[in-house]
Design a protein around this motif. Structure first.
Motif, PDB file in Angstrom:
ATOM      1  N   VAL A  24      -3.233 -39.154  14.788  1.00  0.00           N
ATOM      2  CA  VAL A  24      -3.444 -37.711  14.922  1.00  0.00           C
ATOM      3  C   VAL A  24      -3.061 -37.016  13.625  1.00  0.00           C
ATOM      4  O   VAL A  24      -2.187 -37.476  12.897  1.00  0.00           O
ATOM      5  N   ASN A  25      -3.720 -35.900  13.364  1.00  0.00           N
ATOM      6  CA  ASN A  25      -3.249 -34.918  12.390  1.00  0.00           C
ATOM      7  C   ASN A  25      -2.675 -33.755  13.178  1.00  0.00           C
ATOM      8  O   ASN A  25      -3.315 -33.259  14.111  1.00  0.00           O
ATOM      9  N   VAL A  30       2.341 -47.289  21.953  1.00  0.00           N
ATOM     10  CA  VAL A  30       1.279 -47.321  20.949  1.00  0.00           C
ATOM     11  C   VAL A  30       1.834 -46.734  19.647  1.00  0.00           C
ATOM     12  O   VAL A  30       2.271 -45.584  19.627  1.00  0.00           O
ATOM     13  N   PRO A  31       1.825 -47.502  18.552  1.00  0.00           N
ATOM     14  CA  PRO A  31       2.354 -46.984  17.283  1.00  0.00           C
ATOM     15  C   PRO A  31       1.382 -46.013  16.615  1.00  0.00           C
ATOM     16  O   PRO A  31       0.863 -46.251  15.523  1.00  0.00           O
ATOM     17  N   LEU A  32       1.132 -44.922  17.298  1.00  0.00           N
ATOM     18  CA  LEU A  32       0.220 -43.867  16.831  1.00  0.00           C
ATOM     19  C   LEU A  32       0.629 -43.401  15.442  1.00  0.00           C
ATOM     20  O   LEU A  32       1.810 -43.160  15.186  1.00  0.00           O
ATOM     21  N   PHE A  33      -0.335 -43.278  14.547  1.00  0.00           N
ATOM     22  CA  PHE A  33      -0.049 -42.770  13.200  1.00  0.00           C
ATOM     23  C   PHE A  33      -0.055 -41.251  13.258  1.00  0.00           C
ATOM     24  O   PHE A  33      -1.099 -40.627  13.458  1.00  0.00           O
ATOM     25  N   VAL A  34       1.121 -40.661  13.084  1.00  0.00           N
ATOM     26  CA  VAL A  34       1.270 -39.203  13.116  1.00  0.00           C
ATOM     27  C   VAL A  34       1.228 -38.687  11.684  1.00  0.00           C
ATOM     28  O   VAL A  34       2.129 -38.960  10.889  1.00  0.00           O
ATOM     29  N   ASN A  35       0.167 -37.965  11.376  1.00  0.00           N
ATOM     30  CA  ASN A  35      -0.043 -37.430  10.036  1.00  0.00           C
ATOM     31  C   ASN A  35       0.332 -35.948  10.059  1.00  0.00           C
ATOM     32  O   ASN A  35      -0.322 -35.148  10.733  1.00  0.00           O
ATOM     33  N   ALA A  36       1.398 -35.603   9.368  1.00  0.00           N
ATOM     34  CA  ALA A  36       1.872 -34.215   9.355  1.00  0.00           C
ATOM     35  C   ALA A  36       1.109 -33.429   8.294  1.00  0.00           C
ATOM     36  O   ALA A  36       1.306 -33.638   7.095  1.00  0.00           O
ATOM     37  N   ARG A  37       0.242 -32.541   8.750  1.00  0.00           N
ATOM     38  CA  ARG A  37      -0.508 -31.717   7.809  1.00  0.00           C
ATOM     39  C   ARG A  37       0.335 -30.513   7.408  1.00  0.00           C
ATOM     40  O   ARG A  37       0.849 -29.793   8.261  1.00  0.00           O
ATOM     41  N   ILE A  38       0.424 -30.305   6.103  1.00  0.00           N
ATOM     42  CA  ILE A  38       1.232 -29.212   5.548  1.00  0.00           C
ATOM     43  C   ILE A  38       0.302 -28.272   4.796  1.00  0.00           C
ATOM     44  O   ILE A  38      -0.336 -28.664   3.818  1.00  0.00           O
ATOM     45  N   ALA A  70       7.749 -31.826   3.983  1.00  0.00           N
ATOM     46  CA  ALA A  70       7.435 -33.241   4.159  1.00  0.00           C
ATOM     47  C   ALA A  70       8.673 -34.035   4.561  1.00  0.00           C
ATOM     48  O   ALA A  70       8.620 -34.882   5.467  1.00  0.00           O
ATOM     49  N   SER A  71       9.795 -33.764   3.921  1.00  0.00           N
ATOM     50  CA  SER A  71      11.030 -34.474   4.231  1.00  0.00           C
ATOM     51  C   SER A  71      11.444 -34.243   5.680  1.00  0.00           C
ATOM     52  O   SER A  71      11.814 -35.186   6.401  1.00  0.00           O
ATOM     53  N   ALA A  72      11.355 -33.007   6.125  1.00  0.00           N
ATOM     54  CA  ALA A  72      11.748 -32.678   7.503  1.00  0.00           C
ATOM     55  C   ALA A  72      10.806 -33.311   8.515  1.00  0.00           C
ATOM     56  O   ALA A  72      11.243 -33.829   9.553  1.00  0.00           O
ATOM     57  N   PHE A  73       9.527 -33.305   8.218  1.00  0.00           N
ATOM     58  CA  PHE A  73       8.547 -33.810   9.179  1.00  0.00           C
ATOM     59  C   PHE A  73       8.588 -35.341   9.256  1.00  0.00           C
ATOM     60  O   PHE A  73       8.430 -35.915  10.334  1.00  0.00           O
ATOM     61  N   LEU A  74       8.821 -35.996   8.127  1.00  0.00           N
ATOM     62  CA  LEU A  74       8.969 -37.452   8.151  1.00  0.00           C
ATOM     63  C   LEU A  74      10.232 -37.850   8.903  1.00  0.00           C
ATOM     64  O   LEU A  74      10.228 -38.817   9.675  1.00  0.00           O
ATOM     65  N   GLY A  89       2.993 -40.107   7.941  1.00  0.00           N
ATOM     66  CA  GLY A  89       2.377 -39.744   6.675  1.00  0.00           C
ATOM     67  C   GLY A  89       2.318 -38.240   6.547  1.00  0.00           C
ATOM     68  O   GLY A  89       2.600 -37.498   7.494  1.00  0.00           O
ATOM     69  N   VAL A  90       1.936 -37.794   5.364  1.00  0.00           N
ATOM     70  CA  VAL A  90       1.870 -36.370   5.062  1.00  0.00           C
ATOM     71  C   VAL A  90       0.500 -36.046   4.492  1.00  0.00           C
ATOM     72  O   VAL A  90       0.013 -36.736   3.589  1.00  0.00           O
TER      73      VAL A  90
END
Length: 276
Positions: free
Chosen positions: A115-116, A151-159, A176-180, A186-187
């Protein structure tokens, strides 16, 4: 093999493609046909564009599409392709963190493995971006829901600092630091194409960096050389497709000619692709 085992395998495969210097390249799709075409030309995964998907469903982008309609479309795409699917879910199709968790559970049920989640605020009057603690809570809820599902869903943090003009490299790295730390994998920083800024982001983000390319951006090879791990195109292909519709319709109505249709895909090619 159970559905969750299949999704787990797809999620792990999807994760493995995020390699700095050898980026995952994603030509974003918005419906079954565009997804099948993207897969057919060799994409390792299919990423949805929230804008393109919303437009295809008759809605505007920017948190105006409801969760059920969006994820029904994602499910159709995931069912139609063999490669992993990652879904752009805008801000999470929910007003709070608990709702984002519900959305992620629905994303997994739809068959997507990524997800993004964006930090933009739409129509609130409170500024262009969510406060960092609130967005971190939403990302943490997404991570918790995915982990609970196995499920190891890839969580993409959109900034959206660059896209909204709300900040530069320093503000982006802080977010990015806070969201990771909250559980993002990923960012994603759309709107930045300057090589110097990209170098600083690659160096400062402790995870895979995703950028949005398109006209005016460095070529894929140049972005790879900068250390980018994922490149997507956003709604650009959908925009180009809709521009072709308008050009053809205008030409037909205004001049009665058909020159803009000469580069269309063959009827047989499309029919064969979707008939497989």
């Amino acid at each position: 093999m159970t559905t969750n085992h299949l999704l787990r395998d797809q999620a792990l495969a999807f994760r493995s493609h995020h390699v700095p210097g050898r980026p995952l390249v994603l030509p974003n799709a918005w419906d079954v046909t565009s997804a099948r075409l993207v897969e057919d030309v060799g994409a390792a995964a299919v990423a949805t564009t929230s804008a393109g998907l919303a437009w295809a469903l008759g809605a505007a982008d920017g948190d105006r599409l409801d969760r059920d309609r969006a994820l029904t479309a994602v499910a159709r795409i995931a069912e139609a392709v063999r490669v992993p699917v990652t879904a752009d879910i805008e801000t999470g199709y929910a007003p709070d963190a608990a709702g984002v968790g519900d959305t992620v559970r629905a994303v997994i049920a739809a068959g997507a493995v990524g997800v993004n989640i964006e930090d933009a605020l739409y129509g609130s009057g409170e500024g262009p971006l969510r406060a960092v603690p609130e967005q971190a809570e939403r990302i943490a809820a997404a991570r918790e829901a995915a982990d609970a599902a196995g499920v190891p869903l890839f969580v993409n943090a959109r900034i959206d600092t660059f896209l909204s003009g709300a900040g530069g490299v320093a503000e982006t790295l802080e977010r990015a630091s806070a969201f990771l730390a909250a559980g993002a994998d990923g960012v994603f920083v759309p709107g930045v194409v300057d090589p110097d800024a990209l170098k600083m982001l690659v160096a400062g983000v402790d995870g895979p960096l995703n950028v949005m390319a398109g006209p005016g951006a460095p070529a894929v090879a140049d972005l790879a050389a900068l250390g980018v791990a994922r490149i997507s195109i956003g709604s650009a292909i959908a925009q180009a497709a809709h521009a072709a519709v308008r050009r053809a319709a205008r030409e037909l109505l205004e001049t009665g000619t058909y020159e803009s249709l000469t580069d269309g895909l063959g009827y047989g090619d499309l029919n064969d692709l979707l008939g497989r």
